[in-house]
Design a protein around this motif. Structure first.
Motif, PDB file in Angstrom:
ATOM      1  N   LEU A   1      -6.431   3.705  -5.635  1.00 13.64           N
ATOM      2  CA  LEU A   1      -5.089   4.398  -6.183  1.00 13.64           C
ATOM      3  C   LEU A   1      -4.409   2.912  -6.651  1.00 13.64           C
ATOM      4  CD1 LEU A   1      -3.848   7.042  -3.963  1.00 13.64           C
ATOM      5  CD2 LEU A   1      -5.078   7.331  -6.053  1.00 13.64           C
TER       6      LEU A   1
ATOM      7  N   PRO B   1      -5.108  16.864  -4.937  1.00  8.44           N
ATOM      8  CA  PRO B   1      -4.748  17.525  -3.692  1.00  8.44           C
ATOM      9  C   PRO B   1      -4.086  19.155  -4.169  1.00  8.44           C
ATOM     10  CG  PRO B   1      -3.171  15.992  -3.684  1.00  8.44           C
ATOM     11  CD  PRO B   1      -4.162  15.694  -5.021  1.00  8.44           C
TER      12      PRO B   1
ATOM     13  N   VAL C   1      -2.453  13.856   2.157  1.00  6.70           N
ATOM     14  CA  VAL C   1      -3.501  14.639   1.311  1.00  6.70           C
ATOM     15  C   VAL C   1      -4.895  14.503   1.614  1.00  6.70           C
ATOM     16  CG1 VAL C   1      -1.825  14.731  -0.619  1.00  6.70           C
ATOM     17  CG2 VAL C   1      -3.470  12.894  -0.340  1.00  6.70           C
TER      18      VAL C   1
ATOM     19  N   TRP D   1       0.530  11.923 -13.382  1.00  2.25           N
ATOM     20  CA  TRP D   1       0.862  10.755 -14.381  1.00  2.25           C
ATOM     21  C   TRP D   1       0.244  10.502 -15.837  1.00  2.25           C
ATOM     22  CZ3 TRP D   1       4.491   7.328 -14.500  1.00  2.25           C
ATOM     23  CH2 TRP D   1       4.183   6.055 -14.991  1.00  2.25           C
TER      24      TRP D   1
ATOM     25  N   PRO E   1      13.141   5.526   1.028  1.00  2.00           N
ATOM     26  CA  PRO E   1      13.634   5.696   2.345  1.00  2.00           C
ATOM     27  C   PRO E   1      13.382   4.568   3.248  1.00  2.00           C
ATOM     28  CG  PRO E   1      12.562   7.682   1.664  1.00  2.00           C
ATOM     29  CD  PRO E   1      11.886   6.764   0.685  1.00  2.00           C
TER      30      PRO E   1
ATOM     31  N   GLN F   1      -7.465   4.950  -9.873  1.00  2.00           N
ATOM     32  CA  GLN F   1      -6.703   6.067 -10.561  1.00  2.00           C
ATOM     33  C   GLN F   1      -5.316   5.510 -10.611  1.00  2.00           C
ATOM     34  OE1 GLN F   1      -7.754   9.693  -8.436  1.00  2.00           O
ATOM     35  NE2 GLN F   1      -9.239   8.526  -7.327  1.00  2.00           N
ATOM     36  N   GLU F   2      -4.919   5.555 -11.877  1.00  2.00           N
ATOM     37  CA  GLU F   2      -3.478   5.145 -12.023  1.00  2.00           C
ATOM     38  C   GLU F   2      -2.539   6.316 -11.670  1.00  2.00           C
ATOM     39  OE1 GLU F   2      -2.661   3.119 -15.967  1.00  2.00           O
ATOM     40  OE2 GLU F   2      -0.546   2.832 -15.341  1.00  2.00           O
ATOM     41  N   MET F   3      -1.457   5.813 -11.117  1.00  2.00           N
ATOM     42  CA  MET F   3      -0.299   6.770 -10.633  1.00  2.00           C
ATOM     43  C   MET F   3       1.114   6.154 -10.781  1.00  2.00           C
ATOM     44  SD  MET F   3      -0.991   6.667  -6.463  1.00  2.00           S
ATOM     45  CE  MET F   3       0.310   7.710  -6.072  1.00  2.00           C
ATOM     46  N   LEU F   4       2.024   6.626 -10.104  1.00  2.00           N
ATOM     47  CA  LEU F   4       3.325   5.702 -10.041  1.00  2.00           C
ATOM     48  C   LEU F   4       4.055   6.255  -8.790  1.00  2.00           C
ATOM     49  CD1 LEU F   4       4.950   3.959 -11.717  1.00  2.00           C
ATOM     50  CD2 LEU F   4       6.567   5.733 -12.132  1.00  2.00           C
ATOM     51  N   MET F   5       4.231   5.323  -8.234  1.00  2.00           N
ATOM     52  CA  MET F   5       5.302   5.258  -6.831  1.00  2.00           C
ATOM     53  C   MET F   5       6.774   4.718  -7.159  1.00  2.00           C
ATOM     54  SD  MET F   5       2.405   4.917  -4.057  1.00  2.00           S
ATOM     55  CE  MET F   5       1.634   3.512  -4.976  1.00  2.00           C
ATOM     56  N   PRO F   6       7.738   5.551  -6.228  1.00  2.00           N
ATOM     57  CA  PRO F   6       9.096   4.856  -6.720  1.00  2.00           C
ATOM     58  C   PRO F   6       9.361   3.640  -5.950  1.00  2.00           C
ATOM     59  CG  PRO F   6       9.067   6.781  -5.033  1.00  2.00           C
ATOM     60  CD  PRO F   6       7.676   6.675  -5.430  1.00  2.00           C
ATOM     61  N   VAL F   7      10.476   3.072  -6.697  1.00  2.00           N
ATOM     62  CA  VAL F   7      10.984   1.563  -6.346  1.00  2.00           C
ATOM     63  C   VAL F   7      11.829   1.956  -5.028  1.00  2.00           C
ATOM     64  CG1 VAL F   7      12.391  -0.296  -6.787  1.00  2.00           C
ATOM     65  CG2 VAL F   7      10.699   0.673  -8.470  1.00  2.00           C
TER      66      VAL F   7
ATOM     67  N   HIS G   1       1.164   8.944   1.465  1.00  2.00           N
ATOM     68  CA  HIS G   1       0.491  10.028   0.572  1.00  2.00           C
ATOM     69  C   HIS G   1      -0.775  10.276   1.135  1.00  2.00           C
ATOM     70  CE1 HIS G   1       3.730  10.409  -2.207  1.00  2.00           C
ATOM     71  NE2 HIS G   1       3.779   9.215  -2.723  1.00  2.00           N
ATOM     72  N   ILE G   2      -1.423   9.371   1.310  1.00  2.00           N
ATOM     73  CA  ILE G   2      -2.801   9.239   1.814  1.00  2.00           C
ATOM     74  C   ILE G   2      -2.709  10.180   3.253  1.00  2.00           C
ATOM     75  CG2 ILE G   2      -4.929   8.261   2.931  1.00  2.00           C
ATOM     76  CD1 ILE G   2      -4.792   8.238  -0.308  1.00  2.00           C
TER      77      ILE G   2
ATOM     78  N   GLN H   1     -11.078   6.279  -1.730  1.00  3.38           N
ATOM     79  CA  GLN H   1     -10.181   6.271  -2.943  1.00  3.38           C
ATOM     80  C   GLN H   1      -9.763   5.125  -3.519  1.00  3.38           C
ATOM     81  OE1 GLN H   1      -9.357   9.291  -4.642  1.00  3.38           O
ATOM     82  NE2 GLN H   1     -10.006  10.840  -3.092  1.00  3.38           N
TER      83      GLN H   1
ATOM     84  N   TRP I   1      10.172  10.910  -6.017  1.00 11.15           N
ATOM     85  CA  TRP I   1       8.815  11.477  -6.333  1.00 11.15           C
ATOM     86  C   TRP I   1       7.944  10.471  -6.587  1.00 11.15           C
ATOM     87  CZ3 TRP I   1       7.696  16.462  -5.259  1.00 11.15           C
ATOM     88  CH2 TRP I   1       8.649  17.567  -5.152  1.00 11.15           C
ATOM     89  N   SER I   2       6.717  10.697  -6.208  1.00  8.05           N
ATOM     90  CA  SER I   2       5.467   9.884  -6.899  1.00  8.05           C
ATOM     91  C   SER I   2       4.702  10.757  -7.782  1.00  8.05           C
ATOM     92  CB  SER I   2       4.410   9.610  -5.730  1.00  8.05           C
ATOM     93  OG  SER I   2       5.021   8.490  -5.001  1.00  8.05           O
ATOM     94  N   TRP I   3       4.395  10.140  -8.755  1.00  7.58           N
ATOM     95  CA  TRP I   3       3.313  11.112  -9.650  1.00  7.58           C
ATOM     96  C   TRP I   3       1.849  10.574  -9.140  1.00  7.58           C
ATOM     97  CZ3 TRP I   3       4.922  13.911 -13.942  1.00  7.58           C
ATOM     98  CH2 TRP I   3       6.097  14.116 -14.028  1.00  7.58           C
ATOM     99  N   LEU I   4       0.965  11.626  -8.933  1.00  8.67           N
ATOM    100  CA  LEU I   4      -0.217  11.519  -8.474  1.00  8.67           C
ATOM    101  C   LEU I   4      -1.180  11.355  -9.696  1.00  8.67           C
ATOM    102  CD1 LEU I   4      -0.823  13.743  -5.439  1.00  8.67           C
ATOM    103  CD2 LEU I   4      -0.068  11.397  -5.668  1.00  8.67           C
ATOM    104  N   PRO I   5      -2.462  10.989  -9.738  1.00  4.98           N
ATOM    105  CA  PRO I   5      -3.168  10.381 -11.015  1.00  4.98           C
ATOM    106  C   PRO I   5      -3.098  11.617 -12.010  1.00  4.98           C
ATOM    107  CG  PRO I   5      -4.352   9.794  -9.222  1.00  4.98           C
ATOM    108  CD  PRO I   5      -3.265  10.512  -8.710  1.00  4.98           C
TER     109      PRO I   5
ATOM    110  N   ILE J   1       4.304   3.764   1.210  1.00  3.57           N
ATOM    111  CA  ILE J   1       4.447   4.992   0.176  1.00  3.57           C
ATOM    112  C   ILE J   1       3.162   5.364   0.210  1.00  3.57           C
ATOM    113  CG2 ILE J   1       5.050   5.965  -2.034  1.00  3.57           C
ATOM    114  CD1 ILE J   1       7.505   5.683  -0.722  1.00  3.57           C
TER     115      ILE J   1
ATOM    116  N   GLU K   1      15.353   8.855  -9.171  1.00  7.40           N
ATOM    117  CA  GLU K   1      14.616   7.668  -9.945  1.00  7.40           C
ATOM    118  C   GLU K   1      13.889   8.410 -10.666  1.00  7.40           C
ATOM    119  OE1 GLU K   1      13.194   4.403  -7.539  1.00  7.40           O
ATOM    120  OE2 GLU K   1      11.094   4.424  -8.669  1.00  7.40           O
TER     121      GLU K   1
ATOM    122  N   ARG L   1      -7.723  14.717   4.169  1.00  2.00           N
ATOM    123  CA  ARG L   1      -7.992  15.324   5.556  1.00  2.00           C
ATOM    124  C   ARG L   1      -9.526  15.158   6.166  1.00  2.00           C
ATOM    125  NH1 ARG L   1      -5.040  20.521   2.451  1.00  2.00           N
ATOM    126  NH2 ARG L   1      -3.080  19.332   2.771  1.00  2.00           N
TER     127      ARG L   1
END
Lengths: 562, 562
Positions: free
Chosen positions: A133, B10, A122, B48, A77, A68-74, A118-119, A131, B41-45, A114, B155, A124
């Protein structure tokens, strides 16, 4: 619509002065990449097309296994990198900065922290697993020595996917899916490649493979034999046998005044270097002295040694071992109380070692009888070693992908758990899988280029067909080239059309530099002979197709190319 | 293949505690985005997919005007930002860091510096122009107040394109191409939008427009009238008339003890606030004192004032103006030698102003007669003002795109020039054009959501059809849902299929939250009635289609939706 008269393709006759790798030279010369700073590159339009061809192949195969394609930030924190332990474990490669409020931030090198966070948020229940990702995202790494154009840079795009499973068996399934997908990806990209056993490195975890593209510019050395391939960092082989001197009942001292190297001692005593024991004192952890022994003609492998020690280490200074072992240049295992780690290739019964006093060595040293030890495979394999009776060879290669079994390395510190069927909390089992599209592009250049330029595999080429029009505007052949340009596109081909007002030599040189698999040329001869000249870039063989039905004939020829 | 039983979606019943904007609440609740840190922020599937729908629409329209896609790095050497002047001109928004060698680096907010540097390297002749280059790339901006989910982040991905032309006329052509492309992009995305005149801001340059999506969460205020739309930062309108007191031959002093505000003085003298002159002393540049005058019921507009002054400014402290003008609360234009800038709406001949001494004002002040001035439009427009006789309204809106005429703002300092037909070096003329896909997604949520959740425009929706199966495995209706899932995909629809073991209420709630334009439900009633229940998400109207030929009927219905 790609007419070179309106396209940014700044080809160059000369490579950059500092370029050594072929892919560095040719990607710059072909107008595909340009440098912005040390290890920082832009992809110009033709180069970006290649990069995105690789991206799309990867996307399709990872989608096919349920990714499942998504995007996480570069920008991350620092806190989650502190929780995983990598903030402290990783050195200067990790870019660290502060934001306007003074908070510590890092630029992500990979995204385990990151995605695991997330996992943890979300997932449980066991029903939420497995999954897969993934994302394509910039990675930032402050490489100490950026080099070779886009092969080793400080910023690059990586596809990183992550599997999340209930247990080790689930991880094995997700890992195997990725292995199959990666095999397909590199096959589809048209590369020569192999999959090798590798070290888990900074990722942590319980198992790993790397995908390697052999080529002279490769930074990695790979040990290969029929049915065997491993990064030399972890490769294991049977050592080439060595002729040992006769065994003795007890070690006998030999005077070796001023002879401190393996070569000097071997020559003086008339034995092969492999008959010597090389002693390598190391400090494990804070201050624990250990003595590592390898055969005189072998080298200690730092990665294997660290794995065998289960800890990081550094070479000991003479001042740290002289008292407990002996003077530098003459140390050996006999008569010291320092714990000894013996390389498995030292399986004979009569070696020469340092005598732990100046200007002397011992003959007839027998492990076990003359000193106690623990044993491990801690040497680097050498050409001449064998695997299952086959001599290995060692080749340079580019790492183009890697897959890791992370296990619970990240899920435990970052709190990613789920409730199993009995309602008990269990840690999520993870895998991590990377591919660099830029390295795929560079590897293809390295593997298939010739003295004229690049020769792209069809799957990666920025265009399908390179149409060269030689006629000036208002000539009949110019009109014909324009018409064929339309017809080729109508036949489903992606065409780059050289409609510039340049001579044939310059146009052909640019075409061979750019490396599109099939070149078609339309000039006055085309009109006279009723034929279009073809050149297949790989091998540079020329031929011709008839003007009638030329577009379909070109499409058919193109479909046969590698 | 998207089965919710195997998809990371989720959904949440409650929005995040700190969420105010509707798009923030709903994108989180619908399982489309998750926060990583402040403004990160991340974009979940599923989210995205929406983002990438916007990206693809943008790509197609920029390709259609001849844009060439490329990629430039986020990590930039500080040196080129120093050359452009933005390293010093931009404050805390610019992330600054040092690399392992101590070299100054920045994280790019936009890419004018890099792209101009490339053009300086590779463009030589007028024949190499025009060019349109663009990329989709991460931007990093250290926003002081990240807010509203993905509306204002630190970002985000931006499509930024750049035009390079020989002269101002060429720039006009490239700019107009982008205007047309942007109009199409926002139409295709299904948004309500308008294009407004805007300020050039930190980009520099000679002209700009913004694209605005009206919605309550908008941070920008837009002034609108028939045929007119402008950011209030630059909007110009005819002021609502005000009843002035009778003119006098010369100013007459009035005692106003302790009355220092417009409201107090207006009430005491029985005049409307608009009959007063509000005096606003500012320091221009280092230390130049100027007095700005606006009508008592108007507000100074900082952007327009800075543009009118041609320089940055700050409010003057009482200690900086008391001696040359008068005591705070009683200052005015009469009798001071400080240069005066008069707002154009002060076009009457009998105003009340401060007397430049404590506890006194002047009546009957007439600009020109009683003090010299230069004039400019430096006030913010107000509701009740008119454009061409039409009253304006002011609406909040999200900025979803902007286009700038940069002129030679970057090409001159960064050395991007070309040789014209006479062989003379000329600076390249540039334009810069941005779009944020994340804001397009958020604007669509803001504009079309209802109390049940999101209602995506068809062009942006993560899926075409949301198929809800109500049957348990091994039932006839379950098998029917599985069959329809296959048939819908065969009909070319992108289907999300809710095959989870959940009750109808939970499934319907998730579907309405997720916002896919068309929902199809298959349960026992389907079998009994031979019909599939449909729900069009926009308006939530339900209906039905027959089981026979259902896939095609669904595709036909879908094609009619907004």
């Amino acid at each position: 619509m790609t007419r070179l008269s309106h396209y940014l393709l700044p080809t160059e006759k000369q490579p950059p002065a500092d370029a050594e790798a072929l892919s560095h030279k040719l990607l710059v010369r072909a107008g595909m990449i340009r440098q912005v700073g040390a290890g920082l590159w832009s992809w110009l339009p033709a180069g970006w097309r290649v990069h995105q061809k690789a991206v799309q192949i990867i996307r399709e195969e990872i989608d096919a296994i349920g990714g499942q394609e998504m995007l996480m930030p570069v920008l991350n924190p620092a806190e989650i990198w502190q929780r995983s332990g990598r903030y402290d474990a990783i050195g200067g490669e990790l870019f660290r900065l502060k934001d306007r409020r003074g908070a510590d931030m890092v630029l992500a090198m990979t995204h385990e922290e990151i995605v695991t966070t997330h996992i943890a948020q979300v997932v449980r229940s066991y029903r939420d697993l497995p999954q897969i990702l993934y994302h394509f995202q910039i990675k930032e790494r402050d490489e100490p020595r950026p080099r070779a154009g886009v092969l080793r840079t400080r910023e690059f795009i990586m596809k990183d996917s992550y599997t999340f499973d209930r247990d080790a068996a689930g991880l094995d399934v997700g890992y195997e899916k990725h292995r199959v997908a990666y095999d397909k990806i590199f096959d589809r990209c048209g590369l020569e490649w192999y999959r090798v056993d590798s070290d888990v490195g900074m990722m942590g975890g319980t198992g790993a493979h790397e995908y390697m593209a052999p080529c002279p510019a490769g930074e990695n050395d790979v040990a290969l034999a029929p049915g065997y391939a491993a990064n030399v960092e972890v490769a294991t082989a049977t050592a080439k046998p060595v002729q040992l001197p006769p065994a003795l009942d007890a070690p006998a001292e030999e005077a070796t005044p001023g002879l401190t190297t393996v070569a000097q001692v071997a020559e003086a005593l008339g034995v092969p270097a492999g008959a010597l024991i090389k002693a390598y004192p190391v400090i494990v952890g804070e201050d624990e002295l250990r003595l590592v022994l390898v055969r005189g003609d072998h080298r200690v492998n730092d990665v294997k040694l660290a794995n065998a020690l289960g800890a990081s280490f550094r070479p000991a200074q003479a001042s740290e071992f002289a008292e407990r072992i002996g003077p530098a240049g003459y140390i050996g295992p006999v008569g010291t109380d320092v714990p000894i780690l013996l390389d498995s290739a030292l399986d004979g019964d009569s070696y020469i070692s340092g005598a732990n006093k100046a200007d002397a060595h011992l003959r007839g040293v027998k492990p076990g009888r003359d000193f106690a030890f623990t044993e491990a495979d801690v040497r680097s394999v050498e050409v001449g070693d064998t695997v299952d009776g086959h001599e290995i060879r060692i080749e340079p290669a580019i790492e183009i992908g890697n897959i890791f079994k992370l296990g619970t390395r990240y899920s435990v510190p970052l709190g990613a758990s789920y409730l199993d069927e009995s309602g008990t909390a269990q840690p999520v089992w993870m895998g991590s899988y990377g591919i660099g599209p830029a390295r795929i592009a560079a590897a293809a250049v390295e593997q298939f280029a010739d003295e004229k330029g690049i020769s792209w595999p069809r799957a990666l080429s920025p265009f399908d067909v390179h149409l060269v029009g030689l006629g000036k505007p208002d000539t009949e052949e110019f009109a014909l080239a324009e018409r064929l340009y339309d017809e080729l596109r109508a036949a489903g081909l992606d065409v780059v059309y050289d409609d510039r007002t340049l001579g044939p030599g310059a146009k052909f040189a640019d075409a061979e530099l750019l490396g599109v698999p099939l070149r078609l040329t339309i000039g006055r001869r085309t009109l006279e002979a009723g034929e279009i000249e073809t050149q297949v870039r790989r091998g540079r063989e020329t031929g011709s197709i008839g003007l009638e039905g030329a577009a379909q004939a070109a499409a058919d020829l193109w479909a046969t190319l590698p």
